[in-house]
Design an enzyme around this catalytic site. Sequence first.
Site, PDB file in Angstrom:
ATOM      1  N   HIS A 267       0.831  -1.186   0.064  1.00  0.00           N
ATOM      2  CA  HIS A 267       0.196   0.005   0.063  1.00  0.00           C
ATOM      3  C   HIS A 267       0.759   1.179  -0.024  1.00  0.00           C
ATOM      4  O   HIS A 267       2.054   1.411   0.214  1.00  0.00           O
ATOM      5  CB  HIS A 267      -0.960   0.185   1.257  1.00  0.00           C
ATOM      6  CG  HIS A 267      -1.952  -0.856   1.221  1.00  0.00           C
ATOM      7  ND1 HIS A 267      -3.312  -0.572   1.151  1.00  0.00           N
ATOM      8  CD2 HIS A 267      -1.966  -2.421   1.840  1.00  0.00           C
ATOM      9  CE1 HIS A 267      -4.080  -1.462   1.065  1.00  0.00           C
ATOM     10  NE2 HIS A 267      -3.468  -2.720   1.301  1.00  0.00           N
ATOM     11  N   GLU A 343       3.505  -0.252   4.066  1.00  0.00           N
ATOM     12  CA  GLU A 343       3.281   1.027   3.610  1.00  0.00           C
ATOM     13  C   GLU A 343       4.405   1.978   3.231  1.00  0.00           C
ATOM     14  O   GLU A 343       5.408   2.009   3.877  1.00  0.00           O
ATOM     15  CB  GLU A 343       2.467   1.757   4.923  1.00  0.00           C
ATOM     16  CG  GLU A 343       1.435   1.213   5.500  1.00  0.00           C
ATOM     17  CD  GLU A 343       0.091   1.635   4.800  1.00  0.00           C
ATOM     18  OE1 GLU A 343      -0.901   1.082   5.175  1.00  0.00           O
ATOM     19  OE2 GLU A 343       0.169   2.135   3.663  1.00  0.00           O
TER      20      GLU A 343
HETATM   21  C1  GEM Z   1      -4.591   0.692   5.371  1.00  0.00           C
HETATM   22  S1  GEM Z   1      -4.438  -0.728   6.666  1.00  0.00           S
HETATM   23  C2  GEM Z   1      -5.173   0.029   8.335  1.00  0.00           C
HETATM   24  C3  GEM Z   1      -4.547  -0.183   9.343  1.00  0.00           C
HETATM   25  N1  GEM Z   1      -4.719   0.625  10.388  1.00  0.00           N
HETATM   26  C4  GEM Z   1      -4.325   0.256  11.617  1.00  0.00           C
HETATM   27  N2  GEM Z   1      -4.335   1.229  12.244  1.00  0.00           N
HETATM   28  N3  GEM Z   1      -4.002  -0.591  11.891  1.00  0.00           N
HETATM   29  C5  GEM Z   1      -6.029   0.624   5.241  1.00  0.00           C
HETATM   30  O1  GEM Z   1      -6.319  -0.290   4.459  1.00  0.00           O
HETATM   31  O2  GEM Z   1      -6.660   1.924   5.611  1.00  0.00           O
HETATM   32  C6  GEM Z   1      -4.016   0.337   4.356  1.00  0.00           C
HETATM   33  C7  GEM Z   1      -3.887   1.408   3.474  1.00  0.00           C
HETATM   34  O3  GEM Z   1      -4.816   1.770   2.872  1.00  0.00           O
HETATM   35  O4  GEM Z   1      -2.530   1.874   3.407  1.00  0.00           O
HETATM   36 ZN    ZN Z   2      -3.994   1.216   0.767  1.00  0.00          ZN
END
Ligand code: GEM
Ligand code: ZN
Length: 380
Positions: A267, A343
């Site tokens: 992501h 990320e």
């Molecule tokens: C994120 S993953 C979200 C994880 N959040 C926490 N606080 N653990 C999403 O799908 O919102 C992945 C992304 O979009 O970057």
């Molecule tokens: Zn994402």
Amino acid sequence: MHKLHISTQFDSGAIEVVQLDRADDIQLRIRKDSAADFAQWFHFCLHGAAFQPVTLRFLNAGDSAYPKGWDGYQVVASYDRQEWTRIDTQFDGQEMTARLTPMAQAVYFAYFEPYSYEQHLDLLASAATSHWVTQQRLGSTVQGRDMTLLRITDEAGTTPIEQKKKVWMIARQHPGETMAEWFVEGFLERLLDADDAVARVLRDRCVFYVVPHMNPDGAVLGNLRTNAAGANLNREWAEPTAERSPEVLLVRQAMLDIGVDLNLDIHGDEGLPYNFVVGSEGTPGYSPRIAALEDAFKVAWAASCPDFQDRHNYGKTAPGQANLTLATNWIAQQFGCLAFTIEMPFKDNADLPDPLVGWSGERSKKLGASVLQPLLQWSA
Ligand code: GEM
Ligand code: ZN
């Protein structure tokens, strides 16, 4: 004098033009996803402004899905659609303003370095020329594009196929997070490198199942976060449907058919200027074994790649509080395996900033190549 014009009728093109009378006061609105309220992605071409001071005013930046994403962010621009550089950008909490004096009559602007559907098809075709790769069409997206899985292993290795670890990588559930497919491109280039010792050992120890693009429709439509049916695919893993989220339904079923020993879900993050991971600590099945695997993976990655770090991240989800509609959480819970969301920043890596390009496609590729190192440690 050339007439000013803004074009968006191309792969991932997206912006709304409010006023285009003067180059030094171009007023724009960031457009919502095609069937959902998320607004963040933009990609357009400005014609006719060569050698004129251009001011782009994104009037509704403060109303976007992730307004903090504009703090410290800089718009990317390109003349040749290959080289993308950061331009002067300010954000006052509501309006984002970017400035450039173009050196040509056509200049492209985007939220991040794009990765087109044609580039995706080229990536698949290039990988499939390797004798270590088998390409499998899993089925169709909402709009009928191919969902494609690449299976990668060295069948002539020393490890019997039934003993090989099953390593999955999925990318771009959120189509505007184009860094995710750049990451996969770099990962595949190294994994398929006949001269790379780490890749050679991994091709022997593992079978890799790679889905370079989870959301082709959403990407072509110029969406940040959703598919053509308006679904956020990373909230569809508990109960995907053929009507709303066939992309997840197809990949999830392939995982259930094949099995998963490790999954990486790639992501981009709008706010944090760092590369980091999100684990599965909040899932019911989370255990000291998984926690130890997560820590070892992060230590090995940080030791071998200065662009990765584990100090800045989303923080820990409380025990038992994980949202099991997310890929990482559902996969970890379903298969009792190591699973990470990876990320990368839309901005830059604040630990190793690059004022010219910020975080970029090429740096995403290098990070993708670097992940072979922690995979080597994990697979031993
Ligand atoms: C994120 S993953 C979200 C994880 N959040 C926490 N606080 N653990 C999403 O799908 O919102 C992945 C992304 O979009 O970057
Ligand atoms: Zn994402």
